[in-house]
Write a protein that holds these residues in place. Sequence first.
Motif, PDB file in Angstrom:
ATOM      1  N   LEU A 277      31.081  42.476  89.802  1.00 43.34           N
ATOM      2  CA  LEU A 277      31.629  41.333  90.548  1.00 43.34           C
ATOM      3  C   LEU A 277      33.221  41.994  90.701  1.00 43.34           C
ATOM      4  O   LEU A 277      33.554  41.770  91.792  1.00 43.34           O
ATOM      5  CB  LEU A 277      31.652  40.259  89.765  1.00 43.34           C
ATOM      6  CG  LEU A 277      30.122  39.433  89.561  1.00 43.34           C
ATOM      7  CD1 LEU A 277      30.437  38.048  88.948  1.00 43.34           C
ATOM      8  CD2 LEU A 277      29.533  39.176  90.905  1.00 43.34           C
ATOM      9  N   VAL A 278      33.656  42.300  89.768  1.00 47.34           N
ATOM     10  CA  VAL A 278      35.189  42.548  89.539  1.00 47.34           C
ATOM     11  C   VAL A 278      35.340  44.268  89.911  1.00 47.34           C
ATOM     12  O   VAL A 278      35.078  45.041  89.110  1.00 47.34           O
ATOM     13  CB  VAL A 278      35.784  42.210  88.280  1.00 47.34           C
ATOM     14  CG1 VAL A 278      37.247  42.533  88.397  1.00 47.34           C
ATOM     15  CG2 VAL A 278      35.737  40.643  87.938  1.00 47.34           C
ATOM     16  N   LYS A 279      35.941  44.470  90.832  1.00 46.83           N
ATOM     17  CA  LYS A 279      36.454  45.888  91.303  1.00 46.83           C
ATOM     18  C   LYS A 279      37.692  46.044  90.611  1.00 46.83           C
ATOM     19  O   LYS A 279      38.791  45.515  91.164  1.00 46.83           O
ATOM     20  CB  LYS A 279      36.306  45.963  92.788  1.00 46.83           C
ATOM     21  CG  LYS A 279      34.843  45.685  93.342  1.00 46.83           C
ATOM     22  CD  LYS A 279      33.653  46.140  92.753  1.00 46.83           C
ATOM     23  CE  LYS A 279      32.488  45.635  93.211  1.00 46.83           C
ATOM     24  NZ  LYS A 279      31.374  45.919  92.589  1.00 46.83           N
ATOM     25  N   ASP A 280      37.787  47.004  89.622  1.00 45.72           N
ATOM     26  CA  ASP A 280      39.090  47.218  89.018  1.00 45.72           C
ATOM     27  C   ASP A 280      40.184  47.624  90.080  1.00 45.72           C
ATOM     28  O   ASP A 280      40.062  48.590  90.704  1.00 45.72           O
ATOM     29  CB  ASP A 280      38.855  48.183  87.848  1.00 45.72           C
ATOM     30  CG  ASP A 280      40.144  48.513  87.253  1.00 45.72           C
ATOM     31  OD1 ASP A 280      40.787  47.406  86.708  1.00 45.72           O
ATOM     32  OD2 ASP A 280      40.440  49.575  86.639  1.00 45.72           O
ATOM     33  N   GLY A 281      41.267  46.698  90.046  1.00 47.83           N
ATOM     34  CA  GLY A 281      42.642  47.222  90.693  1.00 47.83           C
ATOM     35  C   GLY A 281      42.413  46.379  92.169  1.00 47.83           C
ATOM     36  O   GLY A 281      43.313  46.519  92.837  1.00 47.83           O
ATOM     37  N   LEU A 282      41.150  46.050  92.421  1.00 45.81           N
ATOM     38  CA  LEU A 282      41.044  45.441  93.864  1.00 45.81           C
ATOM     39  C   LEU A 282      41.020  44.040  93.800  1.00 45.81           C
ATOM     40  O   LEU A 282      41.419  43.037  94.409  1.00 45.81           O
ATOM     41  CB  LEU A 282      39.932  46.092  94.565  1.00 45.81           C
ATOM     42  CG  LEU A 282      39.517  45.546  96.074  1.00 45.81           C
ATOM     43  CD1 LEU A 282      40.673  45.816  96.859  1.00 45.81           C
ATOM     44  CD2 LEU A 282      38.285  46.140  96.439  1.00 45.81           C
ATOM     45  N   THR A 283      40.023  43.517  93.069  1.00 46.37           N
ATOM     46  CA  THR A 283      39.656  42.119  92.707  1.00 46.37           C
ATOM     47  C   THR A 283      39.920  41.614  91.578  1.00 46.37           C
ATOM     48  O   THR A 283      40.027  40.171  91.052  1.00 46.37           O
ATOM     49  CB  THR A 283      38.119  41.741  93.108  1.00 46.37           C
ATOM     50  OG1 THR A 283      37.349  42.377  92.453  1.00 46.37           O
ATOM     51  CG2 THR A 283      37.909  42.033  94.537  1.00 46.37           C
TER      52      THR A 283
ATOM     53  N   GLN B  67      37.713  36.871  98.955  1.00 47.35           N
ATOM     54  CA  GLN B  67      37.061  37.266 100.066  1.00 47.35           C
ATOM     55  C   GLN B  67      35.545  37.971  99.767  1.00 47.35           C
ATOM     56  O   GLN B  67      34.805  38.052 100.506  1.00 47.35           O
ATOM     57  CB  GLN B  67      38.048  38.480 100.863  1.00 47.35           C
ATOM     58  CG  GLN B  67      37.462  39.080 102.178  1.00 47.35           C
ATOM     59  CD  GLN B  67      37.068  37.784 103.053  1.00 47.35           C
ATOM     60  OE1 GLN B  67      38.204  37.020 103.491  1.00 47.35           O
ATOM     61  NE2 GLN B  67      36.005  37.516 103.719  1.00 47.35           N
ATOM     62  N   PHE B  68      35.713  38.581  98.618  1.00 46.61           N
ATOM     63  CA  PHE B  68      34.287  39.159  98.184  1.00 46.61           C
ATOM     64  C   PHE B  68      33.294  37.900  97.825  1.00 46.61           C
ATOM     65  O   PHE B  68      32.410  38.491  98.271  1.00 46.61           O
ATOM     66  CB  PHE B  68      34.853  39.828  96.652  1.00 46.61           C
ATOM     67  CG  PHE B  68      33.460  40.522  96.081  1.00 46.61           C
ATOM     68  CD1 PHE B  68      33.010  41.799  96.619  1.00 46.61           C
ATOM     69  CD2 PHE B  68      32.871  39.834  95.086  1.00 46.61           C
ATOM     70  CE1 PHE B  68      31.956  42.280  95.943  1.00 46.61           C
ATOM     71  CE2 PHE B  68      31.840  40.416  94.430  1.00 46.61           C
ATOM     72  CZ  PHE B  68      31.357  41.459  94.851  1.00 46.61           C
ATOM     73  N   VAL B  69      33.673  36.875  97.232  1.00 47.45           N
ATOM     74  CA  VAL B  69      32.814  36.066  97.116  1.00 47.45           C
ATOM     75  C   VAL B  69      32.456  35.387  98.630  1.00 47.45           C
ATOM     76  O   VAL B  69      31.194  35.011  98.859  1.00 47.45           O
ATOM     77  CB  VAL B  69      33.470  34.721  96.255  1.00 47.45           C
ATOM     78  CG1 VAL B  69      32.559  33.493  96.328  1.00 47.45           C
ATOM     79  CG2 VAL B  69      33.760  35.082  94.973  1.00 47.45           C
ATOM     80  N   LEU B  70      33.361  35.291  99.731  1.00 49.53           N
ATOM     81  CA  LEU B  70      32.946  34.675 100.867  1.00 49.53           C
ATOM     82  C   LEU B  70      32.079  35.663 101.253  1.00 49.53           C
ATOM     83  O   LEU B  70      30.880  35.331 102.294  1.00 49.53           O
ATOM     84  CB  LEU B  70      34.193  34.469 101.772  1.00 49.53           C
ATOM     85  CG  LEU B  70      35.102  33.479 101.154  1.00 49.53           C
ATOM     86  CD1 LEU B  70      36.272  33.728 102.272  1.00 49.53           C
ATOM     87  CD2 LEU B  70      34.439  32.289 101.489  1.00 49.53           C
ATOM     88  N   ASP B  71      32.123  36.992 101.158  1.00 47.25           N
ATOM     89  CA  ASP B  71      31.213  37.843 102.009  1.00 47.25           C
ATOM     90  C   ASP B  71      29.805  38.105 101.211  1.00 47.25           C
ATOM     91  O   ASP B  71      28.856  38.582 101.776  1.00 47.25           O
ATOM     92  CB  ASP B  71      31.913  39.501 101.807  1.00 47.25           C
ATOM     93  CG  ASP B  71      33.294  39.354 102.738  1.00 47.25           C
ATOM     94  OD1 ASP B  71      33.231  38.562 103.743  1.00 47.25           O
ATOM     95  OD2 ASP B  71      33.727  40.454 102.779  1.00 47.25           O
TER      96      ASP B  71
END
Length: 367
Positions: free
Chosen positions: A302-308, A342-346
Amino acid sequence: MTDSPAPLSVAFITDAPRVAGSEVWLLDVLPRLTEAGIRSTVFLSTAEPLDELARRFTEAGVPVERYSDLLTLPGRTGGFDLRVLQAWYPGNYRTLLPRLASPCFVISHDQLDFHYPQPLRASYLEAYPWTKAAPFRRADGVMTVSHWAGAFIRDRMRVRDVQVVTNGVKTDVYRPATPEERQGLRAKHEFKRFTVLVPGRFAPEKNQLASVLAARHVPELDFVFTGDMDSTVGTLAQALKNRLRLGNVRFLGRRWDMPELYRAADVLLQPTLAENQSLVTLEAMSSALPIVTTPIPAQAELVKDGLTGLLVPAQPRLLATALQALAAHPERARQLGLNARQFVLDHHTIHHTAARAAEVLRAIARR
């Protein structure tokens, strides 16, 4: 004009003694299955901690049947097209699955892999999968809520029929606050400084003690814990706070107003050692809250290090350093939160989850 799919009736059975993420999943998903022609009925224990959950199901239009004895359930679920069992206790799989009519599937929200220090982790890897592998094989198949868990159940537990229905959240409920709303919520909940939100039931794998110890390293930040504290870990957390005289730590207990708390906080801290797919993480991400969590497979999915968000080993000083960095760079923290939203929306809205769940349930029923 395409014909509507035939109605499908599904009994969802849980042995939950209280409300946790797996019960929230049912509450979020089942009302939306109605749109796909799937009529759901939930079977809940008569335990008092489930009364509010039962009320909310009824309010959402999902029938609820309460039981005091699990062994009465097989006879009560025979009139459904499909039975789906979600058990907290492995023994209940062994008890119920042989007695339930087919088709009967299992939903597994189980954490599966516990990233404790060795040799404890190795012991879990050997013992834990096998305590549930045999019961899972008594079902007609298994659904689980993350891709890594699907692979784990297939490869390590040797269960062949595994379907993945990833978690999703209600993005209209879990949303960013407007500046005015945020100001009001922070005043309401007495968030005066940079506030670290630490949600979750107090259990060894949730690792709240690491968060309490992290608070010791950053007295300029405030830490707010939510979740049931009626456990050994909850008692230890309160004792540790008192022993270290941590004036920057508050325990709020079990809350039903988490959307507000996400919108009021500055960052989510989750030093977890075991997850399948964390609803807390997705709820916070949907609320545009930056995440600091551990680099275990479930969280890295779920969590992209440094991005989300930031993936940080579950060491108090390292967690504190990451939190300090976000407090010192609010624009970076804000951008991480927006990227997370945005990651969740996608990929992880409740609509994604409900559509996939309906697809899987109908495929199972056609077998």
